[in-house]
Scaffold this motif. Structure first.
Motif, PDB file in Angstrom:
ATOM      1  N   VAL A  53     -18.727  58.973   4.541  1.00  0.00           N
ATOM      2  CA  VAL A  53     -19.461  60.225   4.769  1.00  0.00           C
ATOM      3  C   VAL A  53     -20.734  60.248   3.922  1.00  0.00           C
ATOM      4  CG1 VAL A  53     -19.368  62.735   4.475  1.00  0.00           C
ATOM      5  CG2 VAL A  53     -17.421  61.523   5.460  1.00  0.00           C
ATOM      6  N   ALA A  54     -20.633  59.839   2.663  1.00  0.00           N
ATOM      7  CA  ALA A  54     -21.812  59.816   1.787  1.00  0.00           C
ATOM      8  C   ALA A  54     -22.854  58.844   2.323  1.00  0.00           C
ATOM      9  CB  ALA A  54     -21.405  59.436   0.367  1.00  0.00           C
ATOM     10  N   ALA A  55     -22.409  57.680   2.792  1.00  0.00           N
ATOM     11  CA  ALA A  55     -23.346  56.700   3.357  1.00  0.00           C
ATOM     12  C   ALA A  55     -24.032  57.266   4.596  1.00  0.00           C
ATOM     13  CB  ALA A  55     -22.613  55.408   3.694  1.00  0.00           C
ATOM     14  N   ALA A  56     -23.261  57.919   5.458  1.00  0.00           N
ATOM     15  CA  ALA A  56     -23.851  58.507   6.666  1.00  0.00           C
ATOM     16  C   ALA A  56     -24.871  59.581   6.301  1.00  0.00           C
ATOM     17  CB  ALA A  56     -22.753  59.090   7.557  1.00  0.00           C
ATOM     18  N   ASN A  57     -24.547  60.394   5.308  1.00  0.00           N
ATOM     19  CA  ASN A  57     -25.484  61.434   4.881  1.00  0.00           C
ATOM     20  C   ASN A  57     -26.779  60.823   4.349  1.00  0.00           C
ATOM     21  OD1 ASN A  57     -23.708  63.454   5.602  1.00  0.00           O
ATOM     22  ND2 ASN A  57     -22.858  63.653   3.556  1.00  0.00           N
ATOM     23  N   LEU A  58     -26.677  59.741   3.587  1.00  0.00           N
ATOM     24  CA  LEU A  58     -27.875  59.074   3.079  1.00  0.00           C
ATOM     25  C   LEU A  58     -28.661  58.397   4.195  1.00  0.00           C
ATOM     26  CD1 LEU A  58     -26.569  57.459  -0.220  1.00  0.00           C
ATOM     27  CD2 LEU A  58     -28.281  59.253  -0.019  1.00  0.00           C
ATOM     28  N   LEU A  59     -27.967  57.688   5.067  1.00  0.00           N
ATOM     29  CA  LEU A  59     -28.642  56.965   6.148  1.00  0.00           C
ATOM     30  C   LEU A  59     -29.354  57.917   7.106  1.00  0.00           C
ATOM     31  CD1 LEU A  59     -25.939  54.264   6.876  1.00  0.00           C
ATOM     32  CD2 LEU A  59     -28.190  53.885   5.865  1.00  0.00           C
ATOM     33  N   GLN A  60     -28.833  59.101   7.232  1.00  0.00           N
ATOM     34  CA  GLN A  60     -29.414  60.107   8.116  1.00  0.00           C
ATOM     35  C   GLN A  60     -30.800  60.550   7.633  1.00  0.00           C
ATOM     36  OE1 GLN A  60     -26.486  62.814   9.867  1.00  0.00           O
ATOM     37  NE2 GLN A  60     -27.610  64.420   8.842  1.00  0.00           N
ATOM     38  N   THR A  61     -31.067  60.378   6.348  1.00  0.00           N
ATOM     39  CA  THR A  61     -32.317  60.888   5.786  1.00  0.00           C
ATOM     40  C   THR A  61     -33.477  59.911   5.868  1.00  0.00           C
ATOM     41  OG1 THR A  61     -31.789  60.103   3.556  1.00  0.00           O
ATOM     42  CG2 THR A  61     -31.033  62.327   4.150  1.00  0.00           C
ATOM     43  N   VAL A  62     -33.228  58.665   6.263  1.00  0.00           N
ATOM     44  CA  VAL A  62     -34.314  57.671   6.317  1.00  0.00           C
ATOM     45  C   VAL A  62     -34.598  57.265   7.752  1.00  0.00           C
ATOM     46  CG1 VAL A  62     -33.853  56.780   4.011  1.00  0.00           C
ATOM     47  CG2 VAL A  62     -32.748  55.726   5.962  1.00  0.00           C
ATOM     48  N   ASP A  63     -35.829  56.824   8.000  1.00  0.00           N
ATOM     49  CA  ASP A  63     -36.174  56.406   9.357  1.00  0.00           C
ATOM     50  C   ASP A  63     -36.400  54.903   9.462  1.00  0.00           C
ATOM     51  OD1 ASP A  63     -38.544  56.250   8.002  1.00  0.00           O
ATOM     52  OD2 ASP A  63     -39.563  57.791   9.176  1.00  0.00           O
ATOM     53  N   ASP A  64     -36.219  54.168   8.396  1.00  0.00           N
ATOM     54  CA  ASP A  64     -36.347  52.720   8.386  1.00  0.00           C
ATOM     55  C   ASP A  64     -35.077  52.109   8.955  1.00  0.00           C
ATOM     56  OD1 ASP A  64     -35.816  50.341   5.862  1.00  0.00           O
ATOM     57  OD2 ASP A  64     -37.114  50.057   7.591  1.00  0.00           O
ATOM     58  N   THR A  65     -35.154  51.025   9.723  1.00  0.00           N
ATOM     59  CA  THR A  65     -33.960  50.454  10.339  1.00  0.00           C
ATOM     60  C   THR A  65     -33.315  49.354   9.513  1.00  0.00           C
ATOM     61  OG1 THR A  65     -35.310  48.937  11.625  1.00  0.00           O
ATOM     62  CG2 THR A  65     -34.628  50.990  12.692  1.00  0.00           C
ATOM     63  N   THR A  66     -34.038  48.751   8.574  1.00  0.00           N
ATOM     64  CA  THR A  66     -33.402  47.663   7.816  1.00  0.00           C
ATOM     65  C   THR A  66     -33.587  47.789   6.321  1.00  0.00           C
ATOM     66  OG1 THR A  66     -35.338  46.272   8.162  1.00  0.00           O
ATOM     67  CG2 THR A  66     -33.497  45.974   9.677  1.00  0.00           C
ATOM     68  N   GLY A  67     -34.792  47.712   5.820  1.00  0.00           N
ATOM     69  CA  GLY A  67     -35.048  47.607   4.387  1.00  0.00           C
ATOM     70  C   GLY A  67     -34.405  48.679   3.544  1.00  0.00           C
TER      71      GLY A  67
END
Length: 160
Positions: A64-78
């Motif tokens: 859940v924490a990872a999903a919350n963090l990933l949701q905030t960025v628009d970069d696909t890899t770096g």
């Protein structure tokens, strides 16, 4: 019928009664012992199940924490890969992967694996998307090279 014959008849009747009473006692003791063992085993299984459920919920919070963090960025890899590395400190979590609607798929251990495995066809991806919340899979064989038996905690996230 003589006394001797009466004595043997009585001894035979008493012997038969002892066998019947002993058989009933054995069956009763056997049944109670089996029930007692079964109840103890059920209690232990329930206790261990509760411990595993609690452990899974703690590990699910990482997803859940990872999903919350990933949701905030628009970069696909770096940036996403670096954010995922922050989640990789738990030694009990074998890997942290990220798959999205565009088929982009990367793992903390494997790196960029887009095109090698399509996350959108994986059961954990479909189940989490359909549930709209954290889910846990049954044990299955990993699609990555090591073919480990794994349980996945999957949670959907939505790009900003």
């Amino acid at each position: 019928m003589g006394i001797r014959q009466k004595f043997f008849a009585l001894a035979g009747i008493i012997g038969a009664m002892v066998i019947v009473i002993s058989s009933i006692g054995y069956y009763t003791a056997y049944t109670h012992l089996n029930n007692s063992i079964e109840d103890a085993m059920k209690g232990e299984v329930a206790q261990q199940s509760d411990l595993i459920d609690g452990w899974l919920q703690v590990k699910g919070r990482t997803a859940v924490a990872a999903a919350n963090l990933l949701q905030t960025v628009d970069d696909t890899t770096g940036v996403r890969r670096e954010m995922m590395s922050l989640m990789g400190t738990d030694k009990e979590i074998d890997d942290l992967v990220n798959g999205n609607e565009n088929g982009v798929f990367m793992g903390w251990k494997a790196g960029e694996i887009t095109g090698q495995i399509d996350p959108r066809v994986r059961p954990w991806y479909k189940d989490a998307k359909a549930a709209g919340k954290l889910i846990f899979t049954n044990a299955y064989q990993s699609a990555t090279g090591d073919k480990q038996i794994v349980v996945s905690a999957a949670v959907p996230y939505y790009d900003s």
